[in-house]
Design a protein around this motif. Structure first.
Motif, PDB file in Angstrom:
ATOM      1  N   ALA A 137     -46.491  27.817   1.610  1.00  0.00           N
ATOM      2  CA  ALA A 137     -46.902  27.645   3.010  1.00  0.00           C
ATOM      3  C   ALA A 137     -45.841  28.181   3.965  1.00  0.00           C
ATOM      4  O   ALA A 137     -44.676  27.777   3.877  1.00  0.00           O
ATOM      5  CB  ALA A 137     -47.165  26.172   3.303  1.00  0.00           C
ATOM      6  N   PRO A 138     -46.226  29.065   4.878  1.00  0.00           N
ATOM      7  CA  PRO A 138     -45.262  29.548   5.868  1.00  0.00           C
ATOM      8  C   PRO A 138     -44.912  28.480   6.897  1.00  0.00           C
ATOM      9  O   PRO A 138     -43.869  28.533   7.536  1.00  0.00           O
ATOM     10  CB  PRO A 138     -45.968  30.730   6.522  1.00  0.00           C
ATOM     11  CG  PRO A 138     -47.422  30.475   6.296  1.00  0.00           C
ATOM     12  CD  PRO A 138     -47.527  29.698   5.008  1.00  0.00           C
ATOM     13  N   LYS A 139     -45.808  27.508   7.046  1.00  0.00           N
ATOM     14  CA  LYS A 139     -45.525  26.362   7.915  1.00  0.00           C
ATOM     15  C   LYS A 139     -46.382  25.201   7.457  1.00  0.00           C
ATOM     16  O   LYS A 139     -47.341  25.375   6.705  1.00  0.00           O
ATOM     17  CB  LYS A 139     -45.777  26.678   9.381  1.00  0.00           C
ATOM     18  CG  LYS A 139     -47.223  26.777   9.761  1.00  0.00           C
ATOM     19  CD  LYS A 139     -47.407  26.986  11.246  1.00  0.00           C
ATOM     20  CE  LYS A 139     -48.884  27.223  11.544  1.00  0.00           C
ATOM     21  NZ  LYS A 139     -49.116  27.546  12.924  1.00  0.00           N
ATOM     22  N   ALA A 140     -46.012  24.031   7.893  1.00  0.00           N
ATOM     23  CA  ALA A 140     -46.771  22.818   7.615  1.00  0.00           C
ATOM     24  C   ALA A 140     -46.798  22.012   8.906  1.00  0.00           C
ATOM     25  O   ALA A 140     -46.053  22.301   9.851  1.00  0.00           O
ATOM     26  CB  ALA A 140     -46.106  22.024   6.492  1.00  0.00           C
ATOM     27  N   TRP A 141     -47.648  21.023   8.942  1.00  0.00           N
ATOM     28  CA  TRP A 141     -47.711  20.130  10.098  1.00  0.00           C
ATOM     29  C   TRP A 141     -47.130  18.786   9.697  1.00  0.00           C
ATOM     30  O   TRP A 141     -47.504  18.228   8.667  1.00  0.00           O
ATOM     31  CB  TRP A 141     -49.147  19.985  10.580  1.00  0.00           C
ATOM     32  CG  TRP A 141     -49.616  21.231  11.245  1.00  0.00           C
ATOM     33  CD1 TRP A 141     -50.217  22.307  10.654  1.00  0.00           C
ATOM     34  CD2 TRP A 141     -49.457  21.557  12.615  1.00  0.00           C
ATOM     35  NE1 TRP A 141     -50.447  23.278  11.588  1.00  0.00           N
ATOM     36  CE2 TRP A 141     -49.998  22.861  12.803  1.00  0.00           C
ATOM     37  CE3 TRP A 141     -48.912  20.898  13.712  1.00  0.00           C
ATOM     38  CZ2 TRP A 141     -50.010  23.489  14.038  1.00  0.00           C
ATOM     39  CZ3 TRP A 141     -48.941  21.528  14.948  1.00  0.00           C
ATOM     40  CH2 TRP A 141     -49.481  22.801  15.099  1.00  0.00           C
ATOM     41  N   LEU A 142     -46.218  18.298  10.525  1.00  0.00           N
ATOM     42  CA  LEU A 142     -45.590  17.002  10.291  1.00  0.00           C
ATOM     43  C   LEU A 142     -46.080  16.034  11.355  1.00  0.00           C
ATOM     44  O   LEU A 142     -45.985  16.322  12.556  1.00  0.00           O
ATOM     45  CB  LEU A 142     -44.063  17.119  10.366  1.00  0.00           C
ATOM     46  CG  LEU A 142     -43.312  15.808  10.169  1.00  0.00           C
ATOM     47  CD1 LEU A 142     -43.347  15.400   8.691  1.00  0.00           C
ATOM     48  CD2 LEU A 142     -41.880  15.924  10.655  1.00  0.00           C
ATOM     49  N   SER A 143     -46.585  14.900  10.908  1.00  0.00           N
ATOM     50  CA  SER A 143     -47.008  13.843  11.831  1.00  0.00           C
ATOM     51  C   SER A 143     -46.058  12.668  11.674  1.00  0.00           C
ATOM     52  O   SER A 143     -45.792  12.220  10.553  1.00  0.00           O
ATOM     53  CB  SER A 143     -48.440  13.392  11.527  1.00  0.00           C
ATOM     54  OG  SER A 143     -49.343  14.465  11.697  1.00  0.00           O
ATOM     55  N   THR A 144     -45.549  12.207  12.802  1.00  0.00           N
ATOM     56  CA  THR A 144     -44.639  11.058  12.837  1.00  0.00           C
ATOM     57  C   THR A 144     -45.221  10.041  13.812  1.00  0.00           C
ATOM     58  O   THR A 144     -46.250  10.281  14.448  1.00  0.00           O
ATOM     59  CB  THR A 144     -43.225  11.480  13.288  1.00  0.00           C
ATOM     60  OG1 THR A 144     -43.302  12.065  14.600  1.00  0.00           O
ATOM     61  CG2 THR A 144     -42.607  12.473  12.305  1.00  0.00           C
ATOM     62  N   ALA A 156     -47.541  15.120  16.267  1.00  0.00           N
ATOM     63  CA  ALA A 156     -47.664  16.147  15.226  1.00  0.00           C
ATOM     64  C   ALA A 156     -47.081  17.456  15.739  1.00  0.00           C
ATOM     65  O   ALA A 156     -47.329  17.854  16.882  1.00  0.00           O
ATOM     66  CB  ALA A 156     -49.126  16.342  14.837  1.00  0.00           C
ATOM     67  N   MET A 157     -46.298  18.106  14.885  1.00  0.00           N
ATOM     68  CA  MET A 157     -45.675  19.393  15.217  1.00  0.00           C
ATOM     69  C   MET A 157     -45.544  20.221  13.945  1.00  0.00           C
ATOM     70  O   MET A 157     -45.417  19.680  12.860  1.00  0.00           O
ATOM     71  CB  MET A 157     -44.277  19.187  15.818  1.00  0.00           C
ATOM     72  CG  MET A 157     -44.268  18.508  17.171  1.00  0.00           C
ATOM     73  SD  MET A 157     -45.098  19.448  18.456  1.00  0.00           S
ATOM     74  CE  MET A 157     -43.882  20.692  18.800  1.00  0.00           C
ATOM     75  N   PRO A 158     -45.525  21.562  14.098  1.00  0.00           N
ATOM     76  CA  PRO A 158     -45.304  22.393  12.914  1.00  0.00           C
ATOM     77  C   PRO A 158     -43.843  22.354  12.475  1.00  0.00           C
ATOM     78  O   PRO A 158     -42.944  22.206  13.309  1.00  0.00           O
ATOM     79  CB  PRO A 158     -45.703  23.791  13.384  1.00  0.00           C
ATOM     80  CG  PRO A 158     -45.519  23.765  14.865  1.00  0.00           C
ATOM     81  CD  PRO A 158     -45.754  22.351  15.300  1.00  0.00           C
TER      82      PRO A 158
END
Length: 176
Positions: free
Chosen positions: A40-47, A56-58
């Motif tokens: 994955a070139p990026k993922a989404w992180l939810s905190t 949520a941010m990449p």
């Protein structure tokens, strides 16, 4: 530190009366999940914000010893959220799998961990960090900002096939 292989199972059973597959042959392997996150070139992180609202941010994901890791500035909203509540979700996808991993993100501060994660960022993204004083810094940016490296300890994960009808749940038994 390498985590044990999780238990893979269908997310839905025949009793759920859903259109989701209940054919055990559709269970995805954890190797497929690792490949999804690795590539994955990026993922989404939810905190979770202090007031309980989601954020949520990449992020740029790397795997170290099979464990998802990412970086963020300690003063960012993500960094501040994780400082008070380590619970998070990271999501990524490819043509084979949409992946959701739930767990706790802990900031890595030991020298070996910092070196290994910095090496993974350099190998995957060409992003070099200077390691000093127990921290990671980007000396290529003005002011050499500090970054925090975080390691997610998975508790459970979900994988959804591209057909929209297959789903796998992985449970991580951290006590075994």
């Amino acid at each position: 530190m390498n985590f044990l292989e999780p238990t893979a199972e269908l997310l839905f059973s025949a009793q759920d009366a859903t259109p989701m597959s209940t054919d055990e042959a559709t269970i995805k392997s954890w190797d497929e999940a690792r490949i999804c996150l690795e590539s994955a070139p990026k993922a989404w992180l939810s905190t979770v914000r202090p007031d309980g609202r989601p954020h949520a941010m990449p992020v740029l994901p790397v795997l170290v010893d099979g464990v998802p890791c990412f970086t963020t500035r300690p003063g960012s909203r993500k960094g501040r959220n994780l400082a008070t509540n380590p619970g998070c979700v990271i999501t990524a996808g490819n043509d084979v799998l949409d992946l959701v991993i739930e767990g706790d993100a802990v900031r890595v501060r030991d020298d070996d961990g910092l070196r290994r994660i910095a090496g993974a960022f350099k190998a995957k993204f060409g992003w070099e960090f200077a390691l000093r004083d127990g921290g990671a810094y980007d000396d290529g940016l003005p002011g050499s900002p500090e970054y925090g490296f975080y390691r997610i300890t998975p508790q459970r994960a979900f994988g959804y096939g591209p057909d929209g009808l297959t789903a796998t749940r992985w449970r991580f038994d951290q006590t075994a």
